[in-house]
Design a protein around this motif. Structure first.
Motif, PDB file in Angstrom:
ATOM      1  N   ARG A  62      71.105 -41.445  -2.181  1.00 43.31           N
ATOM      2  CA  ARG A  62      72.344 -40.985  -1.548  1.00 43.31           C
ATOM      3  C   ARG A  62      72.971 -42.056  -0.673  1.00 43.31           C
ATOM      4  O   ARG A  62      74.193 -42.122  -0.532  1.00 43.31           O
ATOM      5  N   PHE A  63      72.131 -42.896  -0.063  1.00 48.18           N
ATOM      6  CA  PHE A  63      72.626 -43.960   0.817  1.00 48.18           C
ATOM      7  C   PHE A  63      72.063 -45.296   0.329  1.00 48.18           C
ATOM      8  O   PHE A  63      71.178 -45.881   0.961  1.00 48.18           O
ATOM      9  N   PRO A  64      72.563 -45.817  -0.791  1.00 47.27           N
ATOM     10  CA  PRO A  64      71.968 -47.007  -1.410  1.00 47.27           C
ATOM     11  C   PRO A  64      72.036 -48.263  -0.550  1.00 47.27           C
ATOM     12  O   PRO A  64      71.247 -49.190  -0.764  1.00 47.27           O
ATOM     13  N   ASN A  65      72.938 -48.303   0.410  1.00 47.57           N
ATOM     14  CA  ASN A  65      73.045 -49.484   1.268  1.00 47.57           C
ATOM     15  C   ASN A  65      72.350 -49.303   2.619  1.00 47.57           C
ATOM     16  O   ASN A  65      72.433 -50.184   3.476  1.00 47.57           O
ATOM     17  N   ARG A  66      71.665 -48.175   2.782  1.00 45.99           N
ATOM     18  CA  ARG A  66      70.962 -47.902   4.038  1.00 45.99           C
ATOM     19  C   ARG A  66      69.476 -48.196   3.838  1.00 45.99           C
ATOM     20  O   ARG A  66      68.658 -47.309   3.642  1.00 45.99           O
ATOM     21  N   ASP A  67      69.140 -49.465   3.898  1.00 45.10           N
ATOM     22  CA  ASP A  67      67.768 -49.917   3.653  1.00 45.10           C
ATOM     23  C   ASP A  67      66.882 -49.494   4.817  1.00 45.10           C
ATOM     24  O   ASP A  67      67.075 -49.926   5.956  1.00 45.10           O
ATOM     25  N   LEU A  68      65.881 -48.665   4.539  1.00 47.48           N
ATOM     26  CA  LEU A  68      64.970 -48.205   5.582  1.00 47.48           C
ATOM     27  C   LEU A  68      63.583 -48.034   4.988  1.00 47.48           C
ATOM     28  O   LEU A  68      63.385 -48.172   3.780  1.00 47.48           O
ATOM     29  N   ARG A  69      62.611 -47.713   5.845  1.00 44.88           N
ATOM     30  CA  ARG A  69      61.234 -47.503   5.401  1.00 44.88           C
ATOM     31  C   ARG A  69      60.726 -46.169   5.921  1.00 44.88           C
ATOM     32  O   ARG A  69      60.954 -45.825   7.091  1.00 44.88           O
ATOM     33  N   ILE A  70      60.040 -45.418   5.058  1.00 44.12           N
ATOM     34  CA  ILE A  70      59.370 -44.187   5.470  1.00 44.12           C
ATOM     35  C   ILE A  70      57.889 -44.355   5.155  1.00 44.12           C
ATOM     36  O   ILE A  70      57.525 -44.637   4.003  1.00 44.12           O
ATOM     37  N   LEU A  71      57.039 -44.195   6.173  1.00 46.13           N
ATOM     38  CA  LEU A  71      55.632 -44.540   6.075  1.00 46.13           C
ATOM     39  C   LEU A  71      54.745 -43.327   6.323  1.00 46.13           C
ATOM     40  O   LEU A  71      55.027 -42.497   7.183  1.00 46.13           O
ATOM     41  N   ASN A  72      53.655 -43.253   5.585  1.00 49.32           N
ATOM     42  CA  ASN A  72      52.688 -42.170   5.654  1.00 49.32           C
ATOM     43  C   ASN A  72      51.592 -42.524   6.663  1.00 49.32           C
ATOM     44  O   ASN A  72      50.924 -43.544   6.521  1.00 49.32           O
ATOM     45  N   ALA A  73      51.402 -41.672   7.674  1.00 46.11           N
ATOM     46  CA  ALA A  73      50.298 -41.847   8.626  1.00 46.11           C
ATOM     47  C   ALA A  73      49.488 -40.563   8.714  1.00 46.11           C
ATOM     48  O   ALA A  73      49.009 -40.187   9.777  1.00 46.11           O
ATOM     49  N   GLY A  74      49.321 -39.880   7.584  1.00 41.81           N
ATOM     50  CA  GLY A  74      48.500 -38.680   7.544  1.00 41.81           C
ATOM     51  C   GLY A  74      47.068 -39.012   7.186  1.00 41.81           C
ATOM     52  O   GLY A  74      46.805 -39.963   6.457  1.00 41.81           O
ATOM     53  N   ILE A  75      46.129 -38.224   7.701  1.00 46.17           N
ATOM     54  CA  ILE A  75      44.720 -38.331   7.305  1.00 46.17           C
ATOM     55  C   ILE A  75      44.170 -36.919   7.145  1.00 46.17           C
ATOM     56  O   ILE A  75      44.320 -36.074   8.040  1.00 46.17           O
ATOM     57  N   GLY A  76      43.531 -36.674   6.007  1.00 43.55           N
ATOM     58  CA  GLY A  76      42.977 -35.366   5.725  1.00 43.55           C
ATOM     59  C   GLY A  76      41.969 -34.917   6.767  1.00 43.55           C
ATOM     60  O   GLY A  76      41.124 -35.708   7.217  1.00 43.55           O
ATOM     61  N   GLY A  77      42.052 -33.645   7.154  1.00 41.32           N
ATOM     62  CA  GLY A  77      41.116 -33.071   8.105  1.00 41.32           C
ATOM     63  C   GLY A  77      41.468 -33.281   9.560  1.00 41.32           C
ATOM     64  O   GLY A  77      40.773 -32.762  10.439  1.00 41.32           O
ATOM     65  N   ASN A  78      42.543 -34.002   9.838  1.00 43.27           N
ATOM     66  CA  ASN A  78      42.870 -34.357  11.221  1.00 43.27           C
ATOM     67  C   ASN A  78      43.367 -33.181  12.045  1.00 43.27           C
ATOM     68  O   ASN A  78      44.080 -32.298  11.560  1.00 43.27           O
ATOM     69  N   THR A  79      43.009 -33.225  13.320  1.00 43.95           N
ATOM     70  CA  THR A  79      43.564 -32.358  14.352  1.00 43.95           C
ATOM     71  C   THR A  79      44.423 -33.220  15.271  1.00 43.95           C
ATOM     72  O   THR A  79      44.461 -34.448  15.133  1.00 43.95           O
TER      73      THR A  79
END
Length: 467
Positions: A62-79
């Protein structure tokens, strides 16, 4: 923007029917901007899930000129406590400009809800979660230059009729109380907030009326499949105000050979003679490609299956071509020489949503982006499995990031007793080497670079030919 406003009004009634009130979320979540680094901090639903990848795919197209990063910081079992312990090494080290924080599934506990005193157990877990969250909150307050988004996580579905899985009585009630103090914290700290629990629960309840086994939360009542993750992505994007953002929307008058209106696109070089109309079309966005393959271990539902439950196509994936004053009859549509389909003059006068047509060159262009993004997601999962070993096993043994013979020997001593360790052992044996991690990171970087090269919209030639 009259067209998109009408869509929003029309689907207000849909959400009322689902029990989802307009203005459900108390604080808006701002859109992601150019150059942002958005980190999603969570448990296994984030760790192994697709919702953040689906969100990024929306921005990629949708925003081809809006260069950004989305990063995963999930860990299974975490509280919340586990997340607090890894903030510096695994979260802040990613240099987030926006940090989305979600927890509650593991914090609220499990089997004891069906014990002798489930209510007391739930109260104890709630208080424990609150105390752990205050530690997390204290660190987040000290962040500068990072926007915080509190996100109430997806629900535990205790209502679905699932063979072989006895529901935990009252678990989601405790989770909703956890969401309530997340919201309160967001209000007190001027953070952004949204809740996924309530709207997803409302959809579950709506569809369980006719199908008691329906759930967005997977057969374990916890982990959404691809369709559930797309629902999560939809509600996140909706909260960002993107439910009236079109791919393009334009009208051409055939008899006058003129552009009546255009939104997020350019129409030029309109030509026509008896029975034929052609023009050049340059949209500033691409349609959102929906994956029809159930991805993941034992998955049975695809991303596209979510379209049965949410008005994503109507609200967020509109690429509308309208042609007025056409001679009555049926017309074949060609785009760049490819036959797309046949519509009547009445259909074209009302408007046709090209984003629903997978044959178009622009949809195929978007589909290539989807596949590249999926490969990127798979590589990122290797890094999250590596993080699971580090923080779920090595940290408590004083071997965090040791990555040496001693750490591998300690791991091998326990693999016989722990299936999760056995599952992650081979990945760790590779990822413990810096050169391997650097190579995998370079692969991800290359994929993202390629995505932002090929996601640029292309001028297309549209031709309508009367049959």
């Amino acid at each position: 923007m009259i067209f998109t406003m009408n869509i929003t009004k029309r689907f207000t009634s849909v959400f009322i029917a689902l029990g989802i009130a307009v203005g459900l979320f108390s604080q808006p979540v701002s859109q992601f901007g150019e150059g942002e680094r958005v980190v999603f901090l969570g448990n296994s639903i984030t760790d192994g899930g697709h919702y953040h990848s689906f969100i990024w795919l929306y921005y990629m197209t949708r925003f081809p000129n809006r260069d950004l990063r989305i990063l995963n910081a999930g860990i299974g079992g975490n509280t919340a406590l586990d997340m607090y312990k890894r903030l510096d090494s695994d979260v802040f080290s990613k240099n987030p400009t926006t940090l989305v924080v979600t927890f509650g599934m593991n914090d609220s506990g499990y089997q004891e809800y069906n014990g002798d005193d489930g209510a007391r157990f739930g109260e104890e877990k709630y208080r424990e979660t609150y105390e752990n969250f205050k530690l997390l909150e204290g660190r987040l307050k000290g962040l500068s230059g990072t926007k915080i988004v509190m996100m109430g996580g997806s629900p535990y579905d205790g209502a679905a009729k699932i063979d072989g899985n006895t529901a935990l009585r009252g678990k989601n009630d405790v989770m909703q109380r956890i969401v309530a103090f997340q919201k309160k914290s967001a209000e007190e700290n001027n953070w952004e907030f949204l809740d996924l629990n309530a709207p997803m629960t409302a959809i579950n309840q709506k569809f369980q009326v006719n199908d008691p086994g329906f759930t967005l939360c997977g057969l374990d009542r916890i982990h959404p499949e691809n369709d559930g993750h797309m629902v999560m992505a939809y509600f996140f994007l909706k909260e960002q105000g993107l439910d009236s953002n079109v791919v393009s929307d334009f009208e051409v008058n055939a008899s006058k050979k003129s552009v009546v209106r255009s939104a997020n696109c350019e129409i030029s070089n309109i030509r026509g003679n008896e029975g034929t109309l052609s023009f050049d079309y340059l949209a500033y966005s691409l349609p959102y490609p929906l994956d029809t393959i159930p991805r993941g271990w034992n998955a049975k539902k695809s991303q596209a299956d979510a379209m049965k439950y949410i008005p994503f196509m109507e609200e967020m994936n509109q690429e509308v071509i309208k042609v007025s004053d056409l001679e009555k009859g049926d017309y074949k549509m060609f785009i760049d020489g490819e036959e797309i389909g046949t519509w009547s003059s009445d259909d074209l006068n009302k408007g046709v949503n090209l984003a629903a047509e997978t044959k178009t060159p622009q949809y195929q262009q978007a589909l290539s982006i989807m596949h590249l993004n999926e490969v990127r997601w798979e590589i990122e999962r290797n890094f999250r499995d590596y993080a699971w070993i580090q923080f779920g096993f090595f940290q408590e043994r004083g071997l965090l990031f040791a990555n040496n013979r001693a750490s591998l020997e300690a791991l091998d001593k326990e693999t016989g007793n722990n299936g999760w360790l056995r599952m992650h052992r081979d990945n760790y044996a590779r990822m413990m080497h810096p050169s391997f991690r650097e190579t995998r990171q370079a692969e991800m970087d290359m994929l993202v670079t390629k995505i932002y090269e090929i996601n640029q919209p292309v001028k297309r030639k549209i031709v309508l030919v009367k049959i």
